[in-house]
Design an enzyme around this catalytic site. Structure first.
Site, PDB file in Angstrom:
ATOM      1  N   ARG A 194      69.537  69.939  87.040  1.00  0.00           N
ATOM      2  CA  ARG A 194      69.462  70.007  88.509  1.00  0.00           C
ATOM      3  C   ARG A 194      70.839  69.984  89.166  1.00  0.00           C
ATOM      4  NH1 ARG A 194      65.591  71.243  86.505  1.00  0.00           N
ATOM      5  NH2 ARG A 194      63.477  70.385  86.665  1.00  0.00           N
TER       6      ARG A 194
ATOM      7  N   SER B  33      59.865  66.901  94.694  1.00  0.00           N
ATOM      8  CA  SER B  33      60.183  65.673  93.946  1.00  0.00           C
ATOM      9  C   SER B  33      61.282  64.883  94.653  1.00  0.00           C
ATOM     10  CB  SER B  33      60.637  66.024  92.532  1.00  0.00           C
ATOM     11  OG  SER B  33      59.589  66.643  91.814  1.00  0.00           O
TER      12      SER B  33
ATOM     13  N   GLU C 104      66.532  63.117  93.797  1.00  0.00           N
ATOM     14  CA  GLU C 104      66.696  64.555  93.575  1.00  0.00           C
ATOM     15  C   GLU C 104      66.738  65.271  94.920  1.00  0.00           C
ATOM     16  OE1 GLU C 104      63.999  68.150  91.717  1.00  0.00           O
ATOM     17  OE2 GLU C 104      64.470  66.465  90.414  1.00  0.00           O
TER      18      GLU C 104
END
Length: 302
Positions: free
Chosen positions: A174, A225, A295
């Site tokens: 990510r 998320s 995130e």
């Protein structure tokens, strides 16, 4: 800002608005105003707009379709630059896909699957734009953008632009080089895919899309998320084990469907969401000794 607005309008870069509420541009439907909101009409307009803004010494905050984003209640100072409909071009040549940074990732995965090209099945159901996905190395179901990106056209903070290869994007979980080392905006991407059986590819893509629909609360405004998975643990499972599903602060609530989602029940503020994030982090640390890192990207002035 009036002076900058006039300059951008004279340069005909696209939509330019003062004090635009950013709750209108995020999937969580939360966020205060941008001092100046710019939605360029094409790649050239992105470059021109950034050069003009850079000359004025005003900070730029880029956004895409507003997923994976929490904008604070006081909004964002400076300019918010949105990659929208002006950057949703798509060209497919053989197994190579050339696409604008504003293109919907879900739409791209669907279109590509119907052409019998394999590699994008994992993106079925992932919200957001191509630019955002390339920027943060979006992924699911055991794959991610780093597996298929050939190169990306990046516009940097001074208006200069450059194609970066997959290797130069320096991908990890990510994360890419654009987040800290070389801040920039993804305006175009080229993906290298493989030919495959169309029926199999469509089925796999649809299965991933259906899984997300069944297990994630997209019937409420949310940002996707909230936490990174603290591997080998999974964020949603830790939240569930801690008994936090359904826990609510103000209008922000931990989804009862998936523990790694916070939903806006209708009146949530960014302060509610931040308080809920902090509460979850504290409880998980206390119960399991695991640090929960966000995130979701949190931007703006508190």
């Amino acid at each position: 800002m009036e002076k900058l607005k006039k300059k951008l309008e004279e340069a005909n870069v696209g939509k330019v608005l003062l004090n635009e509420p950013l709750k209108n541009h995020t999937t969580m439907k939360i966020g205060g105003p941008a001092d100046l909101f710019v939605e360029p009409k094409n790649v050239e307009s992105v470059i021109n707009a950034i050069k003009i803004i850079h000359e004025e010494g005003i900070p730029i905050t880029p956004i895409g379709r507003g997923s994976n984003l929490l904008v604070l209640d006081e909004g964002i100072r400076g300019v918010v630059l949105k990659l929208g409909e002006g950057l949703n071009h798509l060209e497919v040549t053989g197994t190579e896909v050339h696409v604008g940074g504003g293109y919907s990732l879900v739409s791209l995965a669907t279109t590509i699957s119907k052409k019998g090209l394999s590699g994008f099945e994992f993106a079925g159901g992932i919200p957001g734009s191509v630019g955002g996905a390339v920027y943060m190395n979006a992924g699911a179901h055991g794959s991610d953008i780093s597996k298929i990106l050939a190169k990306a056209l990046i516009v940097f903070q001074d208006g200069s632009c450059e194609w970066l290869s997959n290797e130069e994007m320096n991908y990890s979980y990510r994360t890419s080089v654009l987040q800290k080392i070389r801040p920039g905006i993804v305006v175009e991407a080229v993906f290298q895919l493989k030919e495959g059986d169309k029926a199999t590819i469509v089925h796999e893509m649809q299965k991933n899309k259906d899984y997300r629909r069944e297990t994630q609360p997209y019937n409420y405004p949310c940002a996707g998320s909230i936490f990174r998975n603290p591997l080998p643990n999974y964020a949603g499972q830790l939240v569930e084990k801690a008994g936090l599903k359904g826990y609510q602060i103000g209008g922000a609530k931990v989804s009862e469907l998936h523990g790694n989602f916070i939903v806006n029940t209708g009146s949530a503020t960014a302060s509610d969401v931040l308080a809920l994030i902090k509460h979850i982090q504290n409880v998980i640390m206390e119960k399991f000794g695991v640090e929960m890192k966000t995130e979701v990207e949190i931007i703006g002035k508190n």
